[in-house]
Design an enzyme around this catalytic site. Sequence first.
Site, PDB file in Angstrom:
ATOM      1  N   ASN A  85       0.861  -1.179   0.000  1.00  0.00           N
ATOM      2  CA  ASN A  85       0.000   0.000   0.000  1.00  0.00           C
ATOM      3  C   ASN A  85       0.898   1.231   0.000  1.00  0.00           C
ATOM      4  O   ASN A  85       2.131   1.124   0.111  1.00  0.00           O
ATOM      5  CB  ASN A  85      -0.977  -0.015   1.173  1.00  0.00           C
ATOM      6  N   SER A 101       1.507   3.609   2.129  1.00  0.00           N
ATOM      7  CA  SER A 101       2.314   3.814   3.338  1.00  0.00           C
ATOM      8  C   SER A 101       3.519   2.884   3.352  1.00  0.00           C
ATOM      9  O   SER A 101       4.639   3.297   3.687  1.00  0.00           O
ATOM     10  CB  SER A 101       1.466   3.591   4.586  1.00  0.00           C
ATOM     11  N   GLU A 102       3.292   1.618   3.001  1.00  0.00           N
ATOM     12  CA  GLU A 102       4.392   0.651   2.958  1.00  0.00           C
ATOM     13  C   GLU A 102       5.403   1.031   1.883  1.00  0.00           C
ATOM     14  O   GLU A 102       6.621   0.915   2.082  1.00  0.00           O
ATOM     15  CB  GLU A 102       3.838  -0.746   2.685  1.00  0.00           C
ATOM     16  N   ASP A 109      -5.887  -8.061   1.254  1.00  0.00           N
ATOM     17  CA  ASP A 109      -6.024  -9.504   1.027  1.00  0.00           C
ATOM     18  C   ASP A 109      -6.911  -9.777  -0.182  1.00  0.00           C
ATOM     19  O   ASP A 109      -6.651 -10.688  -0.973  1.00  0.00           O
ATOM     20  CB  ASP A 109      -6.629 -10.178   2.260  1.00  0.00           C
TER      21      ASP A 109
END
Length: 477
Positions: free
Chosen positions: A195, A197-198, A264
Amino acid sequence: MKVTLPEFERAGVMVVGDVMLDRYWYGPSSRISPEAPVPVVKVNTIEERPGGAANVAMNIASLGANARLVGLTGIDDAARALSKSLADVNVKCDFVSVPTHPTITKLRVLSRNQQLIRLDFEEGFEGVDPQPLHERINQALSSIGALVLSDYAKGALASVQQMIQLARKAGVPVLIDPKGTDFERYRGATLLTPNLSEFEAVVGKCKTEEEIVERGMKLIADYELSALLVTRSEQGMSLLQPGKAPLHMPTQAQEVYDVTGAGDTVIGVLAATLAAGNSLEEACFFANAAAGVVVGKLGTSTVSPIELENAVRGRADTGFGVMTEEELKLAVAAARKRGEKVVMTNGVFDILHAGHVSYLANARKQGDRLIVAVNSDASTKRLKGDSRPVNPLEQRMIVLGALEAVDWVVSFEEDTPQRLIAGILPDLLVKGGDYKPEEIAGSKEVWANGGEVLVLNFEDGCSTTNIIKKIQQDKKG
């Protein structure tokens, strides 16, 4: 035209990763404990749901695909509950039991729609012999179309690099939902799905879309990835691949209630679609649509084939995507009631390249909504010759529908879209190239209705014909 879902029933996917059991205790709370200043909850409902990698497997199975799940568990009630829940939804489990560890379990206590406390029962599986996991992967590689590695940093993927190499040797694509900032451990993967942020935790804060693309492409090169998909919440998702134009897909969520487990769902749909034989671009289109459905539900959820079909068809009430003529007319009527300016263009769009993307983005800037009318396969063959199209109509429409600039995609069977344009009567008709406005099909009808006709330039050096010639020359060489 109706978009056909991938043939999920023939797709086989193995998920390997950190499996866990999510437990929920619900009940009213009307008093404070005399023992300590904490609320007393009278539990009246208990729920158990597969979590982590198990939720990815459930998302794959919910589509009708064949899902296999491999992970580490203890020998306890939680492992048995997890196995039963997954068997009930047709996930084939092949767990490695570790008697010295408990099955990872997260217990949440909720009252009045508020989570009061979470209790984690876990011990990291780092140090556990990974060989049984490798053996299970090796046994399955000949019968699966994709391998998903679901990393929650609990130890099941301590040997992730060996797992990647096993799959690469067998020619099976490896999709990874990463955890942490050490992307070196994922070197050689087919696709990473961080995502935003990651992603930014690894490459730094990105202020613009251009920075996301630039840093993402560097990350692909640094870690020898085949592709990178950055999920960006309300901004949709961006697919980056070497040698191809970035594919930015706007979110298709109508309302967002809960983003729990959306990642997921994304990787589950991606894997099932690839395993069914579809392209990565198509897989991202379906995954984006599925994410738009699942965030509209409360709690960790899955998407059914019917829900996915409704989303990707772009029915008039959803306002986006591939449509029939009748659905498009309803959508255009609704847009006009909102005072939106409707722009329309057309073409074959056989092999989508940077020139197409730039042209469509420019066309979209001329109004509020952009319709792309696409020549059918028969129409393309009459126009371009027997060797075309390279990509069939459905694939061309799906990829166009995934572009951020495009609102609606519709097909036509005739040599020109004149009849279709006369039925839609856009506010602005746009065509790329060196046409004179009066030469453009549908221009007379648009002018007669008080609309405008505009000719836009194509980006120099971009041509589908040249791309095909180069591919043919490379094959000969």
